[in-house]
Structure formats: structure tokens, C-alpha cells
Design a protein around this motif. Structure first.
Motif, PDB file in Angstrom:
ATOM      1  N   THR A 103       0.910  -1.220  -0.025  1.00 45.85           N
ATOM      2  CA  THR A 103       0.123   0.001  -0.023  1.00 45.85           C
ATOM      3  C   THR A 103       0.760   1.319   0.024  1.00 45.85           C
ATOM      4  N   LYS A 104       0.097   2.372  -0.517  1.00 46.74           N
ATOM      5  CA  LYS A 104       1.064   3.621  -0.584  1.00 46.74           C
ATOM      6  C   LYS A 104       1.636   3.898   0.894  1.00 46.74           C
ATOM      7  N   ASP A 105       0.911   3.747   1.876  1.00 46.46           N
ATOM      8  CA  ASP A 105       1.356   4.284   3.239  1.00 46.46           C
ATOM      9  C   ASP A 105       2.272   3.342   3.597  1.00 46.46           C
ATOM     10  N   GLU A 106       2.521   2.335   3.117  1.00 42.73           N
ATOM     11  CA  GLU A 106       3.560   1.157   3.460  1.00 42.73           C
ATOM     12  C   GLU A 106       3.068   0.373   4.767  1.00 42.73           C
ATOM     13  N   THR A 107       1.713   0.596   5.175  1.00 45.73           N
ATOM     14  CA  THR A 107       1.294  -0.302   6.247  1.00 45.73           C
ATOM     15  C   THR A 107       1.029  -1.553   5.918  1.00 45.73           C
ATOM     16  N   VAL A 108       0.312  -1.799   4.615  1.00 44.36           N
ATOM     17  CA  VAL A 108       0.177  -3.284   4.222  1.00 44.36           C
ATOM     18  C   VAL A 108       1.058  -3.744   3.269  1.00 44.36           C
ATOM     19  N   SER A 109       1.623  -4.964   3.377  1.00 43.83           N
ATOM     20  CA  SER A 109       2.361  -5.570   2.457  1.00 43.83           C
ATOM     21  C   SER A 109       1.944  -6.920   2.277  1.00 43.83           C
ATOM     22  N   ILE A 110       2.064  -7.462   0.997  1.00 48.41           N
ATOM     23  CA  ILE A 110       1.852  -8.971   0.846  1.00 48.41           C
ATOM     24  C   ILE A 110       3.093  -9.520  -0.088  1.00 48.41           C
ATOM     25  N   MET A 111       3.669 -10.311   0.674  1.00 44.45           N
ATOM     26  CA  MET A 111       4.904 -11.088   0.048  1.00 44.45           C
ATOM     27  C   MET A 111       4.358 -12.102  -0.765  1.00 44.45           C
ATOM     28  N   ILE A 112       4.544 -12.404  -1.883  1.00 43.05           N
ATOM     29  CA  ILE A 112       4.089 -13.665  -2.757  1.00 43.05           C
ATOM     30  C   ILE A 112       5.085 -14.335  -2.961  1.00 43.05           C
ATOM     31  N   ASN A 113       5.196 -15.810  -2.974  1.00 42.85           N
ATOM     32  CA  ASN A 113       6.083 -16.696  -2.903  1.00 42.85           C
ATOM     33  C   ASN A 113       7.414 -16.558  -2.291  1.00 42.85           C
ATOM     34  N   GLU A 114       7.033 -15.875  -0.681  1.00 42.77           N
ATOM     35  CA  GLU A 114       8.433 -16.033   0.256  1.00 42.77           C
ATOM     36  C   GLU A 114       8.405 -17.501   0.322  1.00 42.77           C
ATOM     37  N   GLU A 115       8.518 -18.036   1.694  1.00 45.62           N
ATOM     38  CA  GLU A 115       8.345 -19.380   2.045  1.00 45.62           C
ATOM     39  C   GLU A 115       7.177 -19.964   1.685  1.00 45.62           C
ATOM     40  N   ASP A 116       5.894 -19.002   2.042  1.00 39.82           N
ATOM     41  CA  ASP A 116       4.723 -19.612   1.609  1.00 39.82           C
ATOM     42  C   ASP A 116       4.328 -18.774   0.553  1.00 39.82           C
ATOM     43  N   HIS A 117       3.164 -19.193  -0.034  1.00 40.19           N
ATOM     44  CA  HIS A 117       2.528 -18.482  -1.101  1.00 40.19           C
ATOM     45  C   HIS A 117       2.249 -16.870  -0.814  1.00 40.19           C
ATOM     46  N   LEU A 118       1.647 -16.809   0.226  1.00 39.09           N
ATOM     47  CA  LEU A 118       1.407 -15.462   0.992  1.00 39.09           C
ATOM     48  C   LEU A 118       1.877 -15.119   2.279  1.00 39.09           C
ATOM     49  N   ARG A 119       2.469 -13.925   2.387  1.00 39.67           N
ATOM     50  CA  ARG A 119       2.588 -13.388   3.823  1.00 39.67           C
ATOM     51  C   ARG A 119       2.042 -12.162   3.872  1.00 39.67           C
ATOM     52  N   ILE A 120       0.973 -12.125   4.369  1.00 41.06           N
ATOM     53  CA  ILE A 120       0.218 -10.833   4.570  1.00 41.06           C
ATOM     54  C   ILE A 120       0.673 -10.047   5.817  1.00 41.06           C
ATOM     55  N   GLN A 121       1.313  -8.825   5.742  1.00 46.72           N
ATOM     56  CA  GLN A 121       2.008  -7.941   6.714  1.00 46.72           C
ATOM     57  C   GLN A 121       1.478  -6.731   7.056  1.00 46.72           C
ATOM     58  N   VAL A 122       0.793  -6.403   8.096  1.00 45.60           N
ATOM     59  CA  VAL A 122       0.516  -5.132   8.580  1.00 45.60           C
ATOM     60  C   VAL A 122       1.344  -4.408   9.724  1.00 45.60           C
ATOM     61  N   LEU A 123       1.874  -3.367   9.123  1.00 48.80           N
ATOM     62  CA  LEU A 123       2.915  -2.610   9.989  1.00 48.80           C
ATOM     63  C   LEU A 123       2.403  -1.140  10.563  1.00 48.80           C
ATOM     64  N   THR A 124       2.133  -1.165  12.004  1.00 48.97           N
ATOM     65  CA  THR A 124       1.637  -0.012  12.404  1.00 48.97           C
ATOM     66  C   THR A 124       2.376   0.711  13.616  1.00 48.97           C
ATOM     67  N   GLU A 125       2.318   2.140  13.583  1.00 54.94           N
ATOM     68  CA  GLU A 125       3.127   2.645  14.668  1.00 54.94           C
ATOM     69  C   GLU A 125       2.664   2.470  16.122  1.00 54.94           C
ATOM     70  N   GLY A 126       3.659   2.688  17.046  1.00 54.51           N
ATOM     71  CA  GLY A 126       3.215   2.385  18.481  1.00 54.51           C
ATOM     72  C   GLY A 126       2.769   0.950  18.671  1.00 54.51           C
ATOM     73  N   LEU A 127       2.134   0.948  20.023  1.00 54.36           N
ATOM     74  CA  LEU A 127       1.518  -0.455  20.292  1.00 54.36           C
ATOM     75  C   LEU A 127       0.081  -0.469  19.631  1.00 54.36           C
ATOM     76  N   SER A 128      -0.183  -1.312  18.757  1.00 56.77           N
ATOM     77  CA  SER A 128      -1.206  -1.294  18.102  1.00 56.77           C
ATOM     78  C   SER A 128      -1.692  -2.622  17.471  1.00 56.77           C
ATOM     79  N   LEU A 129      -1.423  -3.459  18.085  1.00 59.73           N
ATOM     80  CA  LEU A 129      -1.325  -5.087  17.760  1.00 59.73           C
ATOM     81  C   LEU A 129      -2.590  -5.327  17.109  1.00 59.73           C
ATOM     82  N   GLU A 130      -3.998  -4.962  18.048  1.00 60.56           N
ATOM     83  CA  GLU A 130      -5.285  -5.452  17.649  1.00 60.56           C
ATOM     84  C   GLU A 130      -5.556  -4.584  16.526  1.00 60.56           C
TER      85      GLU A 130
END
Ligand SMILES: [Zn+2]
Ligand SMILES: [Zn+2]
Lengths: 342, 170
Positions: A103-130
Motif C-alpha cells: 500500500t502507498k502508506d507502506e502499512t500493508v504488504s503482501i509478499m508473494i512466494n516467500e516461504e509460503d505463497h502469501l505473507r500478509i503483513q500489517v505494520l503500524t506505529e506504536g503499540l497497536s497489535l489489535e
């Protein structure tokens, strides 16, 4: 502030200690072998399916994605993605057949064909796991409806490596722990954490060499525990570490010697002509602590951002030309001067 | 991220190995990776010595006594392939080599039952299986009660349900 602000450009909850939160989900399509048994052609086929699934969904987030063929990127562009935690080091290796949705804000990335077909990743600032999990969960459901992910009644989501089966969830928080690092508490902490299924490792290095006092706390176990419980556990342990770091920090910063050290670090950052990445990380770490302890008046997000963008590959990528190590050190010092002497 | 061995250079290689019976992940620079015999493209290919212990510890001495000719129908992997590489071939492998994989899964997670999210598609499938079971019990009951009219209806319903998960009955 613009809408495309990155996670490292803003300070979030518990921002004095927590830099960012990350959720990563490992997923695989039902009807293909795992990536290590796929041809480049099959890998591309999968990538196209994922891209299409996103485009055809009516989700607002789908429009935010950029589709990147990893083999078309330069070494600096790839390295910079790694330095900004958008891709894993493994993903940077042998980039043929690997694709990235970002995504443009670099929050969400989906790596395709890493070890698995998809690695869906969400990165946010501070403590915001939920919050990060909520986004990852939505994207997961959306893609699952279109693609059909491999799932087993007893073993949950199936992954190439058995260490990830079940939820496929790796949750982590990036913590700034300069005081626990210098008082050597971190090493003891690591042992205790491994006993409860968590790991603590240097974000930019390992052990006592963890650059800039930055650490990554993550869960290890993915089977037999729900996403909510895993996140809850991680968060409660993180809070204990945060409290600990704060109390050691304030003790530490009351000492004149510590105050002197921190101000000297700031002085060097403001006036040095050559600055290596290693040194800048170390000095910025001290300054970051000084800001939190009100010894220095400066924007904390600015310092975090500097730690990210002054890394070698990101420096080259932003300069848009090759830079020798000396040229990098010169440019890094210039950028520090400009940012901190305002 | 810096190399976890020398701490000096940028890490470019990701490796998974067994050290002292513990499954570990490492990020290495190209020099250290080379020194450890880890290639960029296939990080497992040159670490055969490391993986003899992998067999022993990760897969818990659980090499099957059955013929190694048993292969996954879907991807063609034999269990020995999986044990050697540390990589499961495909999703079907987990069903085909379930018994062989279970001890190591138990060792890694301390658990063998998923408790997290269930995909909507899978939950429909689970529900469908449950419905078929229920209808079969009703059929047994109908036959026992010699209610053949109902039994025929139930038999057709089961046939239809087993026919596929795509079309709903009624
Ligand atoms: Zn190294
Ligand atoms: Zn298979």
C-alpha cells in the motif's frame, strides 16, 4: 500531514518505548505445492491470481495497492524495503518469481512466494497489535473467499514449515530498550521469554550488538492458541518490559554522567562531518532516550524516522545514485545536521 | 538488519538450522553464509551435515517404518524428502504424512489442535460433513422404524449432499 505518512514517521501509543507493531499471516493456496516446489511460471500465475482477487474485491483497501515484481527492482530498492521492514531478508534473495503488493502508506504488504505463497503483513506505529490484526484479518478473509486457503481441521492453516501451522500468525512489537540493553537485563530477559514461547531479538543486529537498542518481541507458538490470546499474551509481556525500561531509564537519566553522555551524542550528531550507520544508530538511540526523559526538546518521530532512512540501502535509494561508503557517511552527516539543527 | 554471526555486515541470507537440537532462524551476511556453506538460492542444499541432526531432533526420530515409496499423491514428495529438506511439499502432505509429522508438531508447538480462526469456506465444509452425519442417523432410525417412504427421501438427500459442497440441498 499527508495521507501517505509512513509508520516510522509518526509516534503511536506507548511511543516512548514502542516503535511499531507488526502482524504477519502465513497463507497458502489450496491447489498448488508450496513455493519451493513451484516453477517461476507457476509462481507468476499465483501472483496474478492474488492481484486479480484484490482488484475484483470491492474493498476500499484494494485500490491502495501497488503491484511490484521483485526481479525488476535494483539491489538498493530491495535492500531499502528490507531496512524498512516491508520484506524479509529471505524475500530479498533470488527474486525471480517473487512479487510484492504494497500500500502507498507502506502499512500493508503482501509478499508473494516467500516461504509460503502469501505473507500478509500489517505494520503500524506504536503499540497497536489489535488494530494491525483487524486489518490483516480483513485482507485474509477477502483473499480467502476469492482464492481458498489451505486449511486442515486439526492443524489449522497449513504452511511450508511446520513451525507456522495453526494460525500462521507472527505478532511482534519493535521496542526501544536502551536502558535494559546497557544494564544487560536484556540477556536474562531473553532466556525467560523463550520459556513462555516468545522471542526477543535485535532488530538491527543481535544480542548486545542490537543496533540502536532496538528489539523485536514476537510469539513463536502458532498451534493450539487463538489469535486473540496470542496477541493478548504478547501485549501483556510487552507492557511489563515497557514499564521496566521506563523505570530503569528514569533512574539512569538522573545521573549527571548519563546526561553528559546524551548531550555529547546530540553534539556529535549535529556537528560531525562523517557519520557511519552504526554510529548514527547508537547516537540517535541515546538522543531518543534523552527526548523521552525531557533532557532534549525534539520531535521523537523525527528521530525514529532518521534511524530508518539513514540506513545504507535506503540512503542510496533516496539519493537515486550509487554512493561509496565515504559518500554515504558524508550524506548521512549532512542529513543529520539539517534535521537536528533546525 | 545486521548479520547475526559477525554483527558487522548487512544480513542478506536467511537460514534455518538445528543448533543443539533447537530449531533456529538466522540472518547472515553473504560472507558468513558462505563460510557456513549456505548458498543464496538453496539454503539447505549444502547443509546436509546440519540436517542429519535435523532428522533426529526435528522429526523426533519419527522416520516411518513403512516403505519410503509412499509419496504424496498431490506433489510427489516422500516423507524422507520432507525430513531431509525440512520443507513440507504441499497442503496434502499434512494429511498424507499426518502420523509422521505429528510428533514434531507436538514438539514445536506443545499442541496438536488448532484453536484459531476458521476460514468461512472451511466452516461450511465442516458444517456440511456434520449435516450428512446427522441425516445418516435419521436414515438409520427411519429404516429401523420401517418408515420406508421417509428412508427413500433421506437416502436421496444424502446422495445429493455428498454430491458436492457447492449446491445446497433444498
Ligand atoms: Zn557476518
Ligand atoms: Zn504433498
Amino acid at each position: 500531514m499527508t495521507a501517505t505518512e509512513k509508520w516510522y514517521e509518526k509516534s503511536g501509543e506507548q511511543g516512548d518505548v514502542v516503535i511499531s507493531s507488526r502482524i504477519r499471516l502465513a497463507r497458502n493456496l489450496k491447489n498448488y505445492p508450496f513455493p519451493h516446489l513451484l516453477s517461476v511460471q507457476q509462481k507468476t500465475e499465483i501472483a496474478m491470481k492474488v492481484k486479480e482477487a484484490l482488484e475484483q474485491s470491492n474493498s476500499y483497501i484494494a485500490k491502495e495497492f501497488q503491484f511490484i515484481s521483485m526481479s525488476e527492482l535494483s539491489a538498493a530498492q530491495t535492500g531499502s524495503l528490507m531496512e524498512r521492514h516491508i520484506i524479509s531478508p529471505e524475500f530479498a534473495n533470488d527474486r525471480k518469481g517473487k512479487y510484492l503488493l504494497l500500500t502507498k502508506d507502506e502499512t500493508v504488504s503482501i509478499m508473494i512466494n516467500e516461504e509460503d505463497h502469501l505473507r500478509i503483513q500489517v505494520l503500524t506505529e506504536g503499540l497497536s497489535l489489535e488494530k494491525a490484526y483487524e486489518t490483516a484479518d480483513k485482507i485474509d478473509t477477502l483473499l480467502d473467499n476469492a482464492l481458498g486457503f489451505a486449511f486442515h481441521d486439526k492443524l489449522g492453516y497449513l504452511t511450508q514449515c511446520p513451525t507456522n501451522i495453526g494460525t500462521g500468525l507472527r505478532a511482534s512489537v519493535m521496542l526501544h530498550l536502551p536502558s535494559l540493553q546497557s544494564s544487560k537485563v536484556v540477556e536474562r530477559l531473553k532466556d525467560n521469554l523463550s520459556k513462555i514461547g516468545l522471542t526477543l531479538r535485535g532488530t538491527f543486529g543481535e544480542g548486545t550488538q542490537a543496533l540502536g537498542g532496538m528489539y523485536q518481541l514476537s510469539n513463536q507458538v502458532t498451534l493450539g492458541i487463538s489469535e486473540e490470546t496470542a496477541i493478548e499474551n504478547l501485549k501483556s509481556v510487552a507492557m511489563q518490559i515497557i514499564e521496566n525500561e521506563r523505570s530503569v531509564r528514569s533512574q539512569f537519566c538522573k545521573r549527571t554522567e548519563t546526561q553528559d553522555y546524551i548531550m555529547r551524542c546530540l553534539g556529535t550528531l549535529k556537528y560531525a562531518v562523517l557519520m557511519s550507520n552504526q554510529e548514527s544508530m547508537k547516537l540517535l538511540s541515546a538522543v531518543r532516550m534523552g527526548i523521552n526523559e525531557k533532557l532534549i526538546e525534539e520531535d521523537i518521530a523525527k528521530v525514529t524516522k532518521l534511524m530508518i532512512i539513514l540506513q545504507p540501502y535506503t540512503l542510496i535509494k533516496n539519493a537515486e545514485k550509487e554512493l561509496s561508503p565515504t559518500q554515504r557517511d558524508l550524506l548521512r552527516a549532512e542529513m543529520l545536521k539539517e534535521a537536528l539543527n533546525q | 538488519m545486521l548479520c547475526e554471526l559477525c554483527g558487522k555486515h548487512q544480513a542478506t541470507t536467511y537460514s534455518k538450522t538445528i543448533i543443539n537440537g533447537e530449531y533456529t532462524e538466522m540472518y547472515l551476511c553473504s560472507e558468513c553464509a558462505k563460510a557456513k556453506g549456505i548458498g543464496i538460492n538453496n539454503i539447505f542444499s549444502q547443509t546436509a551435515t546440519d540436517f542429519s541432526s535435523f532428522l533426529g531432533s526435528f522429526f523426533g526420530g519419527g522416520l516411518p517404518s513403512r516403505t519410503s515409496a509412499t509419496r504424496c499423491k498431490s506433489c510427489g514428495s516422500a516423507f524422507t524428502d520432507i525430513a531431509r529438506s525440512g520443507k513440507v511439499g504441499c497442503a496434502e502432505c499434512y494429511s498424507n504424512f499426518y502420523e509422521e509429522l505429528l510428533p514434531s508438531i507436538q514438539k514445536i508447538h506443545g499442541n496438536i489442535q488448532h484453536r484459531g480462526k476458521i476460514p468461512t469456506g472451511a466452516s461450511a465444509e465442516v458444517k456440511r460433513k456434520r449435516d450428512i452425519e446427522k441425516t445418516k442417523r435419521e436414515l438409520e432410525q427411519a429404516v429401523k422404524e420401517e418408515n420406508f417412504e421417509l428412508a427413500v427421501k433421506l437416502r436421496d438427500k444424502i446422495k445429493e449432499m455428498e454430491g458436492g459442497g457447492n449446491h445446497d440441498s433444498n
